[in-house]
Design a protein around this motif. Structure first.
Motif, PDB file in Angstrom:
ATOM      1  N   ARG A 131       3.435   8.790  15.720  1.00 25.45           N
ATOM      2  CA  ARG A 131       4.287   9.610  14.841  1.00 25.45           C
ATOM      3  C   ARG A 131       3.519  10.246  13.693  1.00 25.45           C
ATOM      4  N   VAL A 132       2.613   9.478  13.075  1.00 28.42           N
ATOM      5  CA  VAL A 132       1.943   9.935  11.848  1.00 28.42           C
ATOM      6  C   VAL A 132       0.520  10.423  12.140  1.00 28.42           C
ATOM      7  N   GLY A 133      -0.205   9.647  12.927  1.00 28.99           N
ATOM      8  CA  GLY A 133      -1.556  10.066  13.302  1.00 28.99           C
ATOM      9  C   GLY A 133      -2.600   9.875  12.221  1.00 28.99           C
ATOM     10  N   LEU A 134      -2.329   8.955  11.293  1.00 28.03           N
ATOM     11  CA  LEU A 134      -3.300   8.651  10.231  1.00 28.03           C
ATOM     12  C   LEU A 134      -3.483   7.143  10.133  1.00 28.03           C
ATOM     13  N   PRO A 135      -4.666   6.673   9.710  1.00 31.48           N
ATOM     14  CA  PRO A 135      -4.819   5.252   9.407  1.00 31.48           C
ATOM     15  C   PRO A 135      -3.811   4.871   8.320  1.00 31.48           C
ATOM     16  N   GLY A 136      -3.161   3.742   8.500  1.00 31.38           N
ATOM     17  CA  GLY A 136      -2.180   3.325   7.489  1.00 31.38           C
ATOM     18  C   GLY A 136      -2.051   1.822   7.460  1.00 31.38           C
ATOM     19  N   LYS A 137      -1.713   1.300   6.287  1.00 26.59           N
ATOM     20  CA  LYS A 137      -1.444  -0.142   6.191  1.00 26.59           C
ATOM     21  C   LYS A 137      -0.121  -0.340   5.472  1.00 26.59           C
ATOM     22  N   SER A 138       0.737  -1.113   6.100  1.00 26.66           N
ATOM     23  CA  SER A 138       2.065  -1.350   5.528  1.00 26.66           C
ATOM     24  C   SER A 138       2.144  -2.730   4.890  1.00 26.66           C
ATOM     25  N   GLY A 139       3.192  -2.938   4.108  1.00 27.92           N
ATOM     26  CA  GLY A 139       3.491  -4.258   3.555  1.00 27.92           C
ATOM     27  C   GLY A 139       4.988  -4.473   3.562  1.00 27.92           C
ATOM     28  N   VAL A 140       5.438  -5.741   3.593  1.00 28.62           N
ATOM     29  CA  VAL A 140       6.884  -5.991   3.646  1.00 28.62           C
ATOM     30  C   VAL A 140       7.589  -5.688   2.322  1.00 28.62           C
ATOM     31  N   GLY A 141       6.842  -5.302   1.296  1.00 29.70           N
ATOM     32  CA  GLY A 141       7.461  -4.810   0.066  1.00 29.70           C
ATOM     33  C   GLY A 141       7.953  -3.378   0.255  1.00 29.70           C
ATOM     34  N   GLY A 142       7.582  -2.760   1.381  1.00 30.80           N
ATOM     35  CA  GLY A 142       8.026  -1.397   1.664  1.00 30.80           C
ATOM     36  C   GLY A 142       6.983  -0.334   1.333  1.00 30.80           C
ATOM     37  N   VAL A 201      -4.355   7.198   4.957  1.00 28.47           N
ATOM     38  CA  VAL A 201      -5.595   7.899   4.634  1.00 28.47           C
ATOM     39  C   VAL A 201      -5.751   9.123   5.531  1.00 28.47           C
ATOM     40  N   ALA A 202      -5.905  10.278   4.919  1.00 30.62           N
ATOM     41  CA  ALA A 202      -6.249  11.482   5.675  1.00 30.62           C
ATOM     42  C   ALA A 202      -7.720  11.746   5.369  1.00 30.62           C
ATOM     43  N   PRO A 203      -8.621  11.305   6.247  1.00 30.22           N
ATOM     44  CA  PRO A 203     -10.052  11.363   5.927  1.00 30.22           C
ATOM     45  C   PRO A 203     -10.503  12.769   5.504  1.00 30.22           C
ATOM     46  N   GLY A 204     -11.221  12.794   4.392  1.00 32.69           N
ATOM     47  CA  GLY A 204     -11.724  14.066   3.870  1.00 32.69           C
ATOM     48  C   GLY A 204     -10.685  14.857   3.108  1.00 32.69           C
ATOM     49  N   ARG A 205      -9.426  14.420   3.154  1.00 32.35           N
ATOM     50  CA  ARG A 205      -8.367  15.215   2.543  1.00 32.35           C
ATOM     51  C   ARG A 205      -7.583  14.513   1.466  1.00 32.35           C
ATOM     52  N   ALA A 206      -7.044  13.346   1.777  1.00 28.37           N
ATOM     53  CA  ALA A 206      -6.162  12.725   0.787  1.00 28.37           C
ATOM     54  C   ALA A 206      -5.982  11.230   1.018  1.00 28.37           C
ATOM     55  N   SER A 207      -5.639  10.549  -0.072  1.00 26.96           N
ATOM     56  CA  SER A 207      -5.190   9.159  -0.024  1.00 26.96           C
ATOM     57  C   SER A 207      -3.720   9.214  -0.429  1.00 26.96           C
ATOM     58  N   ILE A 208      -2.888   8.585   0.371  1.00 25.99           N
ATOM     59  CA  ILE A 208      -1.435   8.760   0.216  1.00 25.99           C
ATOM     60  C   ILE A 208      -0.760   7.393   0.132  1.00 25.99           C
ATOM     61  N   ALA A 209       0.174   7.242  -0.793  1.00 31.92           N
ATOM     62  CA  ALA A 209       0.972   6.018  -0.809  1.00 31.92           C
ATOM     63  C   ALA A 209       2.438   6.385  -0.835  1.00 31.92           C
ATOM     64  N   VAL A 210       3.220   5.662  -0.052  1.00 37.60           N
ATOM     65  CA  VAL A 210       4.675   5.844  -0.064  1.00 37.60           C
ATOM     66  C   VAL A 210       5.309   4.477  -0.248  1.00 37.60           C
ATOM     67  N   TRP A 211       6.517   4.488  -0.772  1.00 43.87           N
ATOM     68  CA  TRP A 211       7.232   3.224  -0.954  1.00 43.87           C
ATOM     69  C   TRP A 211       8.731   3.426  -0.820  1.00 43.87           C
ATOM     70  N   SER A 212       9.307   2.606   0.016  1.00 41.68           N
ATOM     71  CA  SER A 212      10.764   2.492   0.086  1.00 41.68           C
ATOM     72  C   SER A 212      11.031   1.114   0.672  1.00 41.68           C
ATOM     73  N   PRO A 213      11.800   0.282  -0.029  1.00 44.33           N
ATOM     74  CA  PRO A 213      11.852  -1.145   0.328  1.00 44.33           C
ATOM     75  C   PRO A 213      12.568  -1.506   1.624  1.00 44.33           C
ATOM     76  N   GLY A 214      13.350  -0.573   2.188  1.00 42.28           N
ATOM     77  CA  GLY A 214      14.049  -0.889   3.439  1.00 42.28           C
ATOM     78  C   GLY A 214      13.070  -0.849   4.609  1.00 42.28           C
ATOM     79  N   LEU A 215      13.112  -1.893   5.453  1.00 47.44           N
ATOM     80  CA  LEU A 215      12.137  -2.018   6.538  1.00 47.44           C
ATOM     81  C   LEU A 215      12.785  -1.770   7.895  1.00 47.44           C
ATOM     82  N   ASN A 216      11.955  -1.402   8.873  1.00 41.86           N
ATOM     83  CA  ASN A 216      12.435  -1.320  10.254  1.00 41.86           C
ATOM     84  C   ASN A 216      12.259  -2.694  10.922  1.00 41.86           C
ATOM     85  N   ALA A 217      12.534  -2.753  12.221  1.00 42.09           N
ATOM     86  CA  ALA A 217      12.525  -4.048  12.921  1.00 42.09           C
ATOM     87  C   ALA A 217      11.152  -4.710  12.919  1.00 42.09           C
ATOM     88  N   GLN A 218      10.093  -3.925  12.794  1.00 40.29           N
ATOM     89  CA  GLN A 218       8.733  -4.508  12.798  1.00 40.29           C
ATOM     90  C   GLN A 218       8.238  -4.831  11.391  1.00 40.29           C
TER      91      GLN A 218
END
Ligand SMILES: NC(=O)CC[C@H](N)C(=O)O
Length: 321
Positions: free
Chosen positions: A258-269, A274-291
């Motif tokens: 879906r995203v196509g970028l390296p990413g690391k999640s946490g259960v805090g949401g 990482v978009a190599p050469g372009r940007a470091s991105i962080a998102v947060w929303s506390p609701g989680l999916n089944a995984q």
């Protein structure tokens, strides 16, 4: 390679996604097994994008601190590789597990060697490496100082209530640690290793701080401000590879799709991407999916990747700039 959008559009893209996320109906559920996380309002969403040029674009609750949980495993891994280098791979694998973040099943047939450093078992071995012969309090302090230096922000700290709560309720992690100890894959006392692990998971950061801390991963191992080298380019590339293949547990394939970028999640949401050469991105929303990955965080990154064309697999948007 030219961008498929103008950088000036990034501000608008972030604002647009933030607005869409505010109205999103399906927000997931906060982690319930860590009591202080269960209380966090699922209505919240934040986003921060730090570009290679040092521009910062934020949306929503980008300055609200949340429990980074497993996103801390990226920084802990970076530290452990600094301590023992490739020897780490004698004790932890580099393959996606295809099972839940807190699963114990593979550990028996694989003789106490966790599949990768991002599932809980692997991160507990990483914590053992970072503990060395030290004490947990000092080792947590060392990791927090490392994260502060990456983010250029001395206000980052551990949420003591979350750390305490996890040590009172983290029975699975206690089981994983004891099980690995029985195979000889933990050197330190189980209690101390877990105190470090719970302390690192309880680090509280905002999206802005997290995106700042992740800059070295988009810039070949160098913190782009001041040019300070954090890790070699090869190591940054490998950490990104592990984030892509293992950063979302048994949803890592879906996240790559879906995203196509390296990413690391946490259960805090939270999610660091990482978009190599372009940007470091962080998102947060506390609701989680089944995984156990942020429902809206994933959706927001999917839309960001689509609209910017950022992906390690090539462009998704049809219209070239
Ligand atoms: N996926 C996560 O963020 C898990 C981290 C959490 N502290 C745990 O050990 O269960």
């Amino acid at each position: 390679m030219s961008e498929s959008f103008r950088m000036t559009d990034l501000r608008a893209i972030v604002a647009e996604i933030t607005e869409e996320m505010a109205a999103a109906p399906d927000r997931g559920r906060p982690a319930s097994y860590i009591p202080p996380l269960a209380r966090v309002d699922v209505g919240q969403f934040g986003m921060a994008v730090v570009t290679a040029d040092g521009d910062v674009f934020t949306g929503g609750a980008a300055d609200e601190a949340f429990s980074v949980q497993s996103v801390s495993k990226v920084f802990a891994l970076t530290m452990a590789l600094g301590r023992v280098g490739d020897q780490l791979w004698d004790r932890v694998g580099r393959e996606p597990s295809g099972s839940a973040f807190n699963s114990i099943v593979q550990l028996e047939s694989e003789r106490g060697i966790p599949r990768n450093p991002f599932i809980n078992a692997g991160a507990i071995v990483v914590a053992d490496v970072n503990l060395g012969r030290g004490r947990p309090r000092e080792s947590v302090g060392e990791l927090v100082r490392f994260i502060r230096s990456l983010a250029d922000d001395d206000s980052i700290a551990v949420d003591a209530e979350v750390a305490r709560s996890e040590s009172e309720t983290g029975f699975r992690n206690v089981a994983l640690a004891n099980y690995m100890k029985s195979f000889g894959n933990l050197r330190g006392p189980v209690e101390d290793v877990l105190a470090l692990y719970f302390g690192q998971c309880a680090v509280a950061m905002s999206c802005r701080q997290l995106a700042m801390a992740g800059r070295y991963l988009m810039a070949g191992g160098v913190n782009p401000v001041g040019g300070h080298r954090v890790v070699s380019a090869a190591r940054a590339r490998r950490i990104n590879a592990l984030m892509l293949t293992c950063g979302h547990y048994d949803a890592s394939g879906d996240f790559a799709f879906r995203v196509g970028l390296p990413g690391k999640s946490g259960v805090g949401g939270g999610i660091l991407a990482v978009a190599p050469g372009r940007a470091s991105i962080a998102v947060w929303s506390p609701g989680l999916n089944a995984q156990g990955n942020s429902q809206l965080g994933t959706l927001a990154l999917e839309r960001l990747a689509m609209r910017t064309g950022w992906s390690v697999f090539g462009r998704m948007n049809a219209s070239p700039g």
